[in-house]
Design a protein around this motif. Structure first.
Motif, short mmCIF file in Angstrom:
data_model
loop_
_atom_site.label_atom_id
_atom_site.label_comp_id
_atom_site.label_asym_id
_atom_site.label_seq_id
_atom_site.Cartn_x
_atom_site.Cartn_y
_atom_site.Cartn_z
N CYS A 184 0.87 -1.38 0.01
CA CYS A 184 0.00 0.12 0.03
C CYS A 184 0.88 1.16 -0.13
O CYS A 184 0.29 2.26 0.05
CB CYS A 184 -0.81 0.05 1.24
N GLY A 185 2.12 1.07 0.16
CA GLY A 185 3.22 2.25 -0.02
C GLY A 185 3.56 2.76 1.01
O GLY A 185 3.97 3.90 1.11
N MET A 186 3.33 1.92 2.32
CA MET A 186 3.79 2.26 3.47
C MET A 186 5.16 2.03 3.95
O MET A 186 5.47 0.84 3.72
CB MET A 186 2.74 2.03 4.47
N LYS A 187 5.76 3.16 4.32
CA LYS A 187 7.20 2.85 4.72
C LYS A 187 7.41 2.43 6.33
O LYS A 187 8.27 1.70 6.55
CB LYS A 187 8.35 3.96 4.47
N MET B 47 -5.17 3.39 2.39
CA MET B 47 -5.67 2.51 1.32
C MET B 47 -5.53 3.67 0.36
O MET B 47 -6.06 4.98 0.63
CB MET B 47 -7.08 1.98 1.77
N SER B 48 -5.45 3.39 -0.94
CA SER B 48 -5.30 4.44 -1.76
C SER B 48 -6.36 4.94 -2.43
O SER B 48 -6.78 5.89 -3.13
CB SER B 48 -4.24 4.05 -2.97
N GLU B 49 -7.50 3.83 -2.46
CA GLU B 49 -8.66 3.94 -3.33
C GLU B 49 -9.72 4.46 -2.44
O GLU B 49 -10.82 4.98 -3.06
CB GLU B 49 -9.12 2.87 -4.11
N THR B 50 -9.65 4.89 -1.31
CA THR B 50 -10.66 5.12 -0.75
C THR B 50 -10.37 6.61 -0.04
O THR B 50 -9.43 6.95 0.16
CB THR B 50 -11.13 4.33 0.66
N MET B 51 -11.63 7.29 0.31
CA MET B 51 -11.60 8.67 0.27
C MET B 51 -11.07 8.96 1.58
O MET B 51 -11.79 8.90 2.82
CB MET B 51 -13.01 9.28 0.40
N ALA B 52 -9.67 8.80 1.87
CA ALA B 52 -8.99 9.04 3.41
C ALA B 52 -9.48 8.12 4.34
O ALA B 52 -9.36 8.28 5.67
CB ALA B 52 -9.25 10.53 3.68
N GLU C 1 -5.98 10.93 -0.90
CA GLU C 1 -6.48 9.64 -0.70
C GLU C 1 -5.31 8.62 -1.69
O GLU C 1 -5.20 7.60 -1.44
CB GLU C 1 -7.68 9.48 -0.97
N GLN D 69 -2.46 9.34 -2.42
CA GLN D 69 -1.09 9.58 -1.71
C GLN D 69 -0.21 10.41 -2.68
O GLN D 69 0.96 10.09 -3.08
CB GLN D 69 -0.28 8.33 -1.77
#
Lengths: 211, 373
Positions: free
Chosen positions: A25-28, A72-77, B285, B287
């Protein structure tokens, strides 16, 4: 916030899979809440790469429950919470510490919004799921929550064996993954994202918007 | 797409009792999982046969098998049956709706509707006369103003209030209702009404049903719909959605339609400030983040877009953001080195240029609606 339970037997790779999911999910780094066997609770901000390396090197862990917040990238925050739970097994239920961890796991099996059931690809035999996995499967279906079967360690299978497993588990929604080689995690991520998006309103309402 | 909200509610008392016995070693793991399954399978079966309604007299409280349930007990999707208090849970129930950006008028209308339904319930408990309430609605507004989103959020709210027994949303359009040969349309429309029973039938771009003229099967769909609504005025809410001008024409096609849809909710266009908020949320959202000049460009571009006839509010914003992300990708690849910051930043030049209006209604493009009465 959608709550996704990662459940399975001991040693199937639940923790590794959870951190790999966070990574995909791109989290470091991730915020992690750990509830330990002796009852105390600790908060950590863990570097995903380092944690994966430590797990790769065979570091063992003794927490009852690990809650990982992933973006999550696809959900609104909207963020998803991954519950990395204690492995369920009848043998380890004799220890009181493990038993209390299993109570938490079963409670989460009832309250979470979606369930990722991890099974070890190498442990599957011709009879299909092991008895304990069958019980988890039936309970998840009875609850009618989004449920997915994650066949982990698929890199250890031959192509023929994999096809055989696909046939055996054709009635389930399955994802073949190899957390070690980062395979099959994209599809699993999209599944969690989709559920997170669609069920945001439901999960918010069902727990009274208190999260 | 059909959204299903039919999960079994959580029975905390029974779950805790089973887990307590497991914790004390009275149950083994297999037995514990088995008993939990029995609890939840049981609850699901019970829920299938229960159809409880809110309005007594107007809507009676009965199970499908005809067993009487305690009158006045609203079916609750989220709490144990009978323990739901709509006055206490208003904030929680309407939170997803209130979380939407803008739509002040729409939120006020839904708030009024909520209050009205709760008061009807209280009046019934007090033994007072009830108003005959029809909850079929018309959502009108320009594209991308949130009509579909609000309809999806209404399902759980009406279910929790006991107006609907399931609260699911069945989204359909002209092609789902109108058939290909004589008799096919009525059959398809009736099947969809049946499918939507207990929930919301959301007919998107409803005006398109009446588009084909006198000989089109669309007329048959409207007639079947009117008849169906009349027959199933309990446990079903039908929402017709579409652009304002077209919806006015649509309602004039069948005189019976207008009177059967008493609730008109108008979705106004978003202001530039609201559109910027929506864009910022979308960017966050995904990123990415906006550089200061990016924000200025975004605002300028939105003002420009608002002047266009085919402007579709949030959908145009989405297109704008997606195109900016594509342009950013090209820009970043042209650089020699890409830092993490570069990969995340959207600058002013990413937002400039023409936007694809993929959501433009085909009727506007052909101008066929210009000659409407």
């Amino acid at each position: 916030m959608n709550q996704c339970l990662v459940i399975g037997q001991r040693g199937v790779g639940k923790t590794y899979l959870s951190f790999r999911l966070a990574q995909s999910c791109g989290m470091k780094s991730v915020f992690v809440l750990r509830e330990w066997e002796d009852g105390h609770c600790t908060e950590h901000v863990l570097d995903v790469q380092q944690t994966l390396q430590a797990l790769d090197a065979g570091e063992s862990h003794h927490f009852e429950l690990q809650t990982i917040g992933i973006g999550m990238s696809e959900t609104m925050a909207q963020r998803a919470l991954l519950f990395d739970s204690v492995g369920l097994s009848e043998e380890s239920a004799f220890s009181s510490e493990m038993r209390s961890g299993m109570v938490k796991t079963q409670k989460l099996l009832i309250t979470s919004d979606s369930i990722c059931h991890v099974i070890d690809a190498t442990s599957l035999n011709e009879q299909g799921l092991s008895p304990i996995d069958k019980k988890i499967n039936l309970l998840a279906h009875a609850r009618k929550v989004p449920y997915v079967l994650v066949v982990a360690k698929v890199d250890l299978l031959t192509a023929r064996r994999k096809r055989r497993l696909e046939g055996m588990l054709r009635h389930e929604k399955i994802f073949f993954t190899s957390a070690k080689w980062n395979r099959g995690l994209g599809a699993l991520k999209h599944f969690i994202e989709k559920e997170n998006r669609e069920n945001y309103a439901y999960s918010f309402l069902s727990r009274g918007g208190s999260i | 797409m059909t959204l299903q909200w039919g999960r079994s509610p959580i029975d905390e008392t029974k779950t805790d009792a089973i887990l307590d016995r497991f914790a004390r070693g009275k149950l083994n793991l297999f037995a514990s999982l088995d008993q939990l399954r029995q609890v939840y399978e049981g609850r699901l079966n019970r829920k299938k046969v229960t159809q409880t309604d809110f309005f007594n007299g107007y809507v009676s409280t009965q199970t499908r098998e005809g067993d009487k349930v305690t009158q006045g007990m609203a079916f609750d999707a989220y709490c144990a049956e009978g323990s739901f208090d709509p006055l206490q849970h208003k904030e929680k129930l309407l939170a997803p709706l209130h979380a939407l950006i803008g739509l002040t008028e729409v939120k006020r209308t839904i708030d009024e509707l909520y209050a009205y339904l709760v008061v009807q319930g209280l009046r019934r408990q007090a033994g007072l006369k009830l108003n005959q309430t029809v909850l079929h609605m018309i959502f009108s507004g320009r594209p991308g103003t949130g009509k579909t989103t609000v309809a999806r959020l209404l399902g759980p709210v009406l279910r929790a209030l006991g107006v609907l027994s399931r609260g699911h949303v069945v989204e359909v359009e002209r092609a789902d209702l109108v058939g290909e040969y004589i008799g096919h349309t009525a059959q398809k429309t009736r099947a969809l009404l049946e499918q939507a029973m207990g929930g919301i039938l959301f007919i998107d771009e409803a005006y398109a049903i009446a588009r084909g003229g006198e000989k089109d099967f669309g007329r048959e769909a409207i007639d079947t719909l009117v008849k169906g609504i009349e027959d199933r005025n309990r446990d079903l809410v039908v929402i017709l959605a579409g652009y304002e001008m077209e919806m006015k024409y649509f309602l004039s096609v069948n005189p019976g339609l207008s009177s059967r849809f008493p609730l008109h909710v108008f979705f106004p266009d978003y202001s530039v400030q609201e559109l910027v908020q929506i864009a910022s949320a979308m960017i966050r959202e995904r990123q990415y983040h906006l550089a200061p000049d990016g924000l200025v460009s975004l605002r300028q571009q939105l003002r420009k877009e608002q002047m266009q006839a085919e402007f579709s509010n949030a959908r145009t914003v989405r297109n704008l953001v997606e195109r900016a992300i594509r342009k950013q990708a090209v820009r970043v690849l042209e650089q020699k080195e890409q830092t993490r910051q570069d990969l995340m930043t959207l600058i002013g030049s990413d937002f400039r240029g023409e936007v694809d209006h993929e959501s433009m209604p085909s009727d506007w493009a052909t101008g066929s609606w210009k000659n409407l009465p």
